[in-house]
Design a protein around this motif. Structure first.
Motif: not given
Length: 306
Positions: A119-121, A144, A146, A150
């Motif tokens: 998630s978000h890298k 991945d 969004a 997180l």
């Protein structure tokens, strides 16, 4: 100085997390693709580019292959990769690799999932169990999204309906991509199929939702083709004789064994095509498939044949 400073006070039993080497390992695993610099004791932690977030036109084959080796700890080159972005029903970027060799052919048992969730890298789960169906366990790569918070725990992620939705999107796109390769580049598909055919057949047997699409990917030798040449179920049905109601197949150790079997002669003399199958998983797949295009799939040694 401008900025924010956060100090973590550790209990004695967790003092390992003050060890620079331990911290580095955690960062290299979970934050290997963040864009901003990270340092431990003033030594910069090496990070890499999240190529799955780039446009396909911006990534070279060499970069794809290098990422494959880094992400999966492999030394071989992948047979193919699927790099795509989706906005609906979920927002995601995915990079899924197909290995050039069957990872189970050497008798090491079932391979474990190697498609990681980010998630978000930031890594959320390196190997979520229920992300993809069992037959797709050979796939490797990254998804991945969004849409994944997180702060989600691994336990919550495993039970998440979001995980299943992500998996469905990727599976559909993966099968569609294989079908496109089969149509546009048969030679390339043949090499991919040689590596993953047993997994596709397993999918035909157990994945009801994707069974029809997977069945169209199957390739078999037949009594009307030369050794080495293969046909599809769609092609078989198109060539069926007007009075023929069923699709016929024969199972044997190899082509020579099948061609010398007494059952085949009756079909050859009538010009009826018989598909040749050599793997035990073929019988398992045909037993579960049952029919294709409204035609029953029948073994030539079946007692029901007139």
């Amino acid at each position: 100085e401008r900025g924010t400073k956060i100090t973590a006070h550790l209990k004695p039993e967790y003092k390992e997390f003050a060890d620079p080497q331990r911290i580095r390992k955690i960062l290299e695993k979970y934050s290997a693709y963040v864009d901003f610099p990270i340092s431990v004791n003033e030594q910069t932690v090496q990070t890499r580019k999240a190529i799955w977030l780039k446009n396909k036109s911006e990534v070279s084959d060499a970069e794809y292959e290098d990422f494959y080796k880094f992400q999966t700890h492999s030394y071989d080159k992948p047979a193919d990769w699927l790099h795509f972005k989706a906005d609906a029903p979920l927002e995601l970027n995915a990079l899924i690799y197909t290995p050039s060799e069957n990872p189970e052919k050497f008798g090491f048992g079932k391979t474990k999932p190697q498609v990681s969730i980010y998630s978000h890298k930031v890594l959320i789960d390196a190997a979520p169990k229920d992300l993809l169906p069992e037959w797709l366990r050979f796939a490797k790569g990254v998804i991945d999204s969004a849409d994944i918070p997180l702060n989600i725990s691994r336990e919550s992620m495993q039970d998440s309906a979001l995980l299943k939705k992500l998996g469905k999107v990727v599976v559909k796109r993966y099968i569609k991509n294989l079908a496109e390769i089969a149509k546009k580049n048969p030679e390339k598909f043949e090499k991919i199929y040689a590596a993953i055919s047993n997994f596709i057949k397993e999918g035909v047997a157990v994945d009801f939702e994707n069974r029809e699409a997977l069945t169209k990917l199957l390739r078999y030798e037949s009594s009307l083709l030369k050794a080495g040449e293969k046909t599809t179920f769609e092609s078989y049905v198109e060539k069926m004789k007007s009075a023929q109601k069923d699709i016929y197949y024969a199972f044997g150790r190899d082509r020579n064994t099948i061609e010398n079997a007494p059952y085949l002669e009756a079909f050859k003399s009538r010009g009826i095509e018989v598909l040749f199958m050599y793997e035990p998983v073929d019988v398992f797949a045909m037993g579960n498939l049952g029919e294709f295009g409204g035609k029953k799939i029948v073994s030539i040694d079946s007692a029901d044949i007139d």
